[in-house]
Design a protein around this motif. Structure first.
Motif, PDB file in Angstrom:
ATOM      1  N   PRO A 134       0.829  -1.215   0.000  1.00 21.00           N
ATOM      2  CA  PRO A 134       0.000   0.000   0.000  1.00 21.00           C
ATOM      3  C   PRO A 134       0.864   1.267   0.000  1.00 21.00           C
ATOM      4  N   SER A 135       0.338   2.313  -0.602  1.00 23.50           N
ATOM      5  CA  SER A 135       1.075   3.580  -0.657  1.00 23.50           C
ATOM      6  C   SER A 135       1.259   4.123   0.765  1.00 23.50           C
ATOM      7  N   PHE A 136       2.330   4.872   0.950  1.00 28.17           N
ATOM      8  CA  PHE A 136       2.686   5.387   2.274  1.00 28.17           C
ATOM      9  C   PHE A 136       3.389   6.720   2.065  1.00 28.17           C
ATOM     10  N   ASP A 137       2.786   7.776   2.550  1.00 28.46           N
ATOM     11  CA  ASP A 137       3.290   9.126   2.296  1.00 28.46           C
ATOM     12  C   ASP A 137       4.442   9.462   3.236  1.00 28.46           C
ATOM     13  N   TYR A 138       5.570   8.833   2.954  1.00 30.25           N
ATOM     14  CA  TYR A 138       6.742   9.082   3.790  1.00 30.25           C
ATOM     15  C   TYR A 138       7.985   8.613   3.048  1.00 30.25           C
ATOM     16  N   SER A 139       9.038   9.403   3.119  1.00 28.05           N
ATOM     17  CA  SER A 139      10.328   9.026   2.534  1.00 28.05           C
ATOM     18  C   SER A 139      11.392   9.134   3.613  1.00 28.05           C
ATOM     19  N   PRO A 140      12.168   8.083   3.809  1.00 22.88           N
ATOM     20  CA  PRO A 140      13.204   8.126   4.860  1.00 22.88           C
ATOM     21  C   PRO A 140      14.374   8.994   4.429  1.00 22.88           C
ATOM     22  N   PRO A 141      15.140   9.506   5.369  1.00 24.06           N
ATOM     23  CA  PRO A 141      16.343  10.259   4.998  1.00 24.06           C
ATOM     24  C   PRO A 141      17.351   9.343   4.317  1.00 24.06           C
ATOM     25  N   ALA A 142      18.196   9.923   3.493  1.00 25.68           N
ATOM     26  CA  ALA A 142      19.209   9.136   2.778  1.00 25.68           C
ATOM     27  C   ALA A 142      20.153   8.480   3.780  1.00 25.68           C
ATOM     28  N   TYR A 143      20.457   7.225   3.527  1.00 29.02           N
ATOM     29  CA  TYR A 143      21.346   6.467   4.415  1.00 29.02           C
ATOM     30  C   TYR A 143      22.783   6.637   3.961  1.00 29.02           C
ATOM     31  N   LYS A 144      23.668   6.962   4.886  1.00 29.16           N
ATOM     32  CA  LYS A 144      25.077   7.190   4.560  1.00 29.16           C
ATOM     33  C   LYS A 144      26.008   6.271   5.353  1.00 29.16           C
ATOM     34  N   GLY A 145      25.447   5.246   5.964  1.00 27.48           N
ATOM     35  CA  GLY A 145      26.247   4.350   6.792  1.00 27.48           C
ATOM     36  C   GLY A 145      26.875   3.226   6.001  1.00 27.48           C
ATOM     37  N   PRO A 146      27.470   2.253   6.702  1.00 26.09           N
ATOM     38  CA  PRO A 146      28.121   1.113   6.043  1.00 26.09           C
ATOM     39  C   PRO A 146      27.108   0.202   5.352  1.00 26.09           C
ATOM     40  N   THR A 147      27.570  -0.545   4.379  1.00 30.52           N
ATOM     41  CA  THR A 147      26.704  -1.450   3.626  1.00 30.52           C
ATOM     42  C   THR A 147      26.430  -2.722   4.430  1.00 30.52           C
ATOM     43  N   ALA A 148      25.481  -3.492   3.933  1.00 29.84           N
ATOM     44  CA  ALA A 148      25.148  -4.765   4.582  1.00 29.84           C
ATOM     45  C   ALA A 148      26.371  -5.674   4.640  1.00 29.84           C
ATOM     46  N   GLU A 149      27.146  -5.710   3.563  1.00 23.98           N
ATOM     47  CA  GLU A 149      28.329  -6.565   3.519  1.00 23.98           C
ATOM     48  C   GLU A 149      29.351  -6.149   4.576  1.00 23.98           C
ATOM     49  N   GLU A 150      29.545  -4.835   4.728  1.00 27.43           N
ATOM     50  CA  GLU A 150      30.507  -4.345   5.718  1.00 27.43           C
ATOM     51  C   GLU A 150      30.046  -4.665   7.142  1.00 27.43           C
ATOM     52  N   ILE A 151      28.748  -4.488   7.392  1.00 25.16           N
ATOM     53  CA  ILE A 151      28.204  -4.778   8.722  1.00 25.16           C
ATOM     54  C   ILE A 151      28.322  -6.265   9.029  1.00 25.16           C
ATOM     55  N   LEU A 152      28.000  -7.099   8.045  1.00 21.20           N
ATOM     56  CA  LEU A 152      28.067  -8.549   8.246  1.00 21.20           C
ATOM     57  C   LEU A 152      29.499  -8.986   8.540  1.00 21.20           C
ATOM     58  N   ARG A 153      30.462  -8.375   7.865  1.00 21.09           N
ATOM     59  CA  ARG A 153      31.861  -8.721   8.099  1.00 21.09           C
ATOM     60  C   ARG A 153      32.288  -8.339   9.520  1.00 21.09           C
ATOM     61  N   LYS A 154      31.906  -7.142   9.955  1.00 18.05           N
ATOM     62  CA  LYS A 154      32.234  -6.706  11.316  1.00 18.05           C
ATOM     63  C   LYS A 154      31.516  -7.561  12.355  1.00 18.05           C
ATOM     64  N   ARG A 155      30.278  -7.898  12.043  1.00 17.24           N
ATOM     65  CA  ARG A 155      29.480  -8.712  12.966  1.00 17.24           C
ATOM     66  C   ARG A 155      30.153 -10.062  13.202  1.00 17.24           C
ATOM     67  N   LYS A 156      30.676 -10.638  12.126  1.00 11.27           N
ATOM     68  CA  LYS A 156      31.364 -11.930  12.254  1.00 11.27           C
ATOM     69  C   LYS A 156      32.650 -11.799  13.052  1.00 11.27           C
ATOM     70  N   ASP A 157      33.298 -10.647  12.954  1.00  9.77           N
ATOM     71  CA  ASP A 157      34.560 -10.432  13.661  1.00  9.77           C
ATOM     72  C   ASP A 157      34.361 -10.079  15.132  1.00  9.77           C
ATOM     73  N   CYS A 158      33.323  -9.281  15.423  1.00  6.59           N
ATOM     74  CA  CYS A 158      33.208  -8.658  16.746  1.00  6.59           C
ATOM     75  C   CYS A 158      32.103  -9.193  17.639  1.00  6.59           C
ATOM     76  N   LEU A 159      31.074  -9.798  17.065  1.00  2.00           N
ATOM     77  CA  LEU A 159      29.934 -10.220  17.870  1.00  2.00           C
ATOM     78  C   LEU A 159      29.910 -11.732  18.040  1.00  2.00           C
ATOM     79  N   SER A 160      29.097 -12.174  18.980  1.00  2.00           N
ATOM     80  CA  SER A 160      29.026 -13.604  19.292  1.00  2.00           C
ATOM     81  C   SER A 160      28.629 -14.421  18.068  1.00  2.00           C
ATOM     82  N   PRO A 161      29.321 -15.540  17.831  1.00  2.00           N
ATOM     83  CA  PRO A 161      28.957 -16.400  16.702  1.00  2.00           C
ATOM     84  C   PRO A 161      27.596 -17.072  16.874  1.00  2.00           C
TER      85      PRO A 161
END
Length: 460
Positions: A40-67
């Motif tokens: 359904p249509s939704f009258d809202y647009s989120p602000p542009a995202y400028k953070g790390p990509t999914a791949e970068e987050i997943l790589r850090k998650r594997k390095d730093c967080l519990s397996p």
């Protein structure tokens, strides 16, 4: 085609292979032309995202967080923004959230009233201690107690549902002087020392000391041995007390609808009979409302109310704060007295920011009639899901109430063989279509549909 193939130097098995490729291509074209409902249509647009990509987050998650941490989907989703019943990924794509952060987001993502309460309180006082006075905790405790029946008037705030259940079980043991607690098979009550004992799925239990908990036969109308006959299941409570304990117990803990267990509704008539047996044995009855509470089931504000019982202790979390880490135990003044025998303290329980958020949640649920919406839209969605069951053999069961619904997939309806692989395939397809849902059940073959309570019929 044969002449063309011969001119191109293709013959024999090459022609057959070519035909298969053309057939597959035609099939894919047909699949792509299948009608896919639009979000359904939704009258809202989120602000542009400028953070790390999914791949970068997943790589850090594997390095730093519990397996031990796992993700949904073959390609994990990077959720960066939320608004009401919708979530947005790093590319700004909108998804319909039909999981609600595991039945946690009740008012809607980033509801302005809840956000305002959090920000205002944070600007005034983020944290002190309950050793000083602050009106945020008492305002919320008073409002929360007013939503419960009988003498359930005393509130103790925690940080999570696990912690709330741990405290409730300890209070039952202290109050009765007994150690034995009865839980249900297929139940999930948390993953700390005591609650892991009450949890009854091997998937969630480590090989550590877990004493004093007896697991009764689960009153599961779909897979249970007595079908929908709640009183027959309740007989097992009596047997456990007579043959597995001294004849006296500390308590009985149960969910009104098992969440992690696969949205399993307890058979009608079960809880009244079970409560009766437990009380005769001197025990207290604990209702785990971590997932079913705060209007999610639609027909009632608390799940236990649909069974016509009044517990001695009620535990809650998740929807209580719309995503803020908050939980609570509510009981009677007499039972609450047991915690005065020693010093019992919680640094963050009753934190002013969390309790301000909790009070805002209660106000939003009432003003926006979210419980009523859960009933109306949830009933509509359940009817539509039942229609799908009539159409597709892979759907073995549709169950639940309000905005707490389950769809169990099976490869054989008669044998009720869990469709473990198929459910993952469908989940990924739904994500690609822009719809997010959860899964659960002991076999991991049940869709858990627990959206924010602002879900609309168009969303359904």
């Amino acid at each position: 085609m044969q002449r063309f193939a011969t001119r191109r130097g293709i013959c024999g098995t090459g022609v057959q292979r070519w035909r298969r490729c053309l057939s597959q291509l035609a099939q894919k074209t047909e699949e792509n032309e299948v009608y896919v409902p639009k979000i359904p249509s939704f009258d809202y647009s989120p602000p542009a995202y400028k953070g790390p990509t999914a791949e970068e987050i997943l790589r850090k998650r594997k390095d730093c967080l519990s397996p031990s941490m796992f993700t949904f989907y073959k390609k994990p989703l990077n959720v960066v923004h939320g608004k009401m019943q919708y979530l947005f990924d790093e590319n700004g794509r909108r998804y319909l959230d039909a999981f609600g952060g595991i039945a946690t987001v009740c008012c809607g993502h980033c509801h302005p009233d809840v956000v305002k309460a959090i920000v205002d309180q944070t600007n005034q006082l983020q944290h002190s201690t309950i050793l000083y006075l602050n009106h945020a905790i008492t305002d919320f405790a008073d409002a929360l107690a007013s939503k419960l029946p009988g003498d359930l008037k005393v509130v103790f705030f925690t940080n999570s549902g696990t912690e709330a259940n741990e405290l409730a079980m300890m209070m039952a043991r202290l109050y009765t002087g007994c150690h034995d607690i009865i839980s249900l098979r297929n139940a999930y009550h948390g993953n700390a020392a005591g609650t892991m004992g009450a949890t009854a799925q091997s998937n969630w239990k480590f090989n550590v000391v877990q004493s004093g908990v007896h697991h009764a036969v689960n009153p599961d109308p779909y897979r249970g041995i007595f079908g929908s006959d709640g009183e027959k299941y309740a007989k097992d409570i009596e047997d456990l007390i007579q043959f597995g304990t001294s004849g006296h117990v500390a308590g009985f803990i149960s969910e009104a609808i098992q969440g992690v267990g696969g949205i399993v509704e307890l058979a009608a008539g079960y809880l009244p009979a079970a409560y009766s047996s437990v009380k005769k044995a001197g025990g207290l009855c604990i209702s785990d409302e971590v997932q079913a509470g705060f209007g999610r089931t639609g027909s009632h504000f608390w799940g236990f109310e649909s069974h016509g019982v009044v517990p001695d202790i009620v535990t809650m979390a998740k929807g209580i704060g719309n995503g803020i880490p908050l939980g609570a135990v509510v009981t009677t003044p007499k039972i609450a007295e047991v915690l005065t025998r020693r010093s019992y303290f919680n640094t963050f329980g009753g934190n002013p920011v969390c309790t301000a958020a909790g009070l805002a949640v209660l106000k939003v649920i009432k003003r926006e009639k979210l419980q009523e919406n859960a009933h109306v839209v949830g009933s509509y969605l359940k009817d539509r899901l039942c229609a799908l069951k009539d159409k597709h053999e892979i759907i073995g069961d549709v169950r639940g109430s309000g905005m707490m619904l389950g769809v169990e997939l099976v490869t054989d309806r008669h044998l009720k063989t869990p469709a473990k692989t198929e459910i993952l395939h469908v989940m990924d397809q739904m994500k690609d279509m822009g719809v997010l849902i959860g899964k659960g059940g002991f076999f991991g073959n049940v869709f858990r549909i627990t959206p924010p309570l602002c879900f609309t019929k168009d969303d359904a």
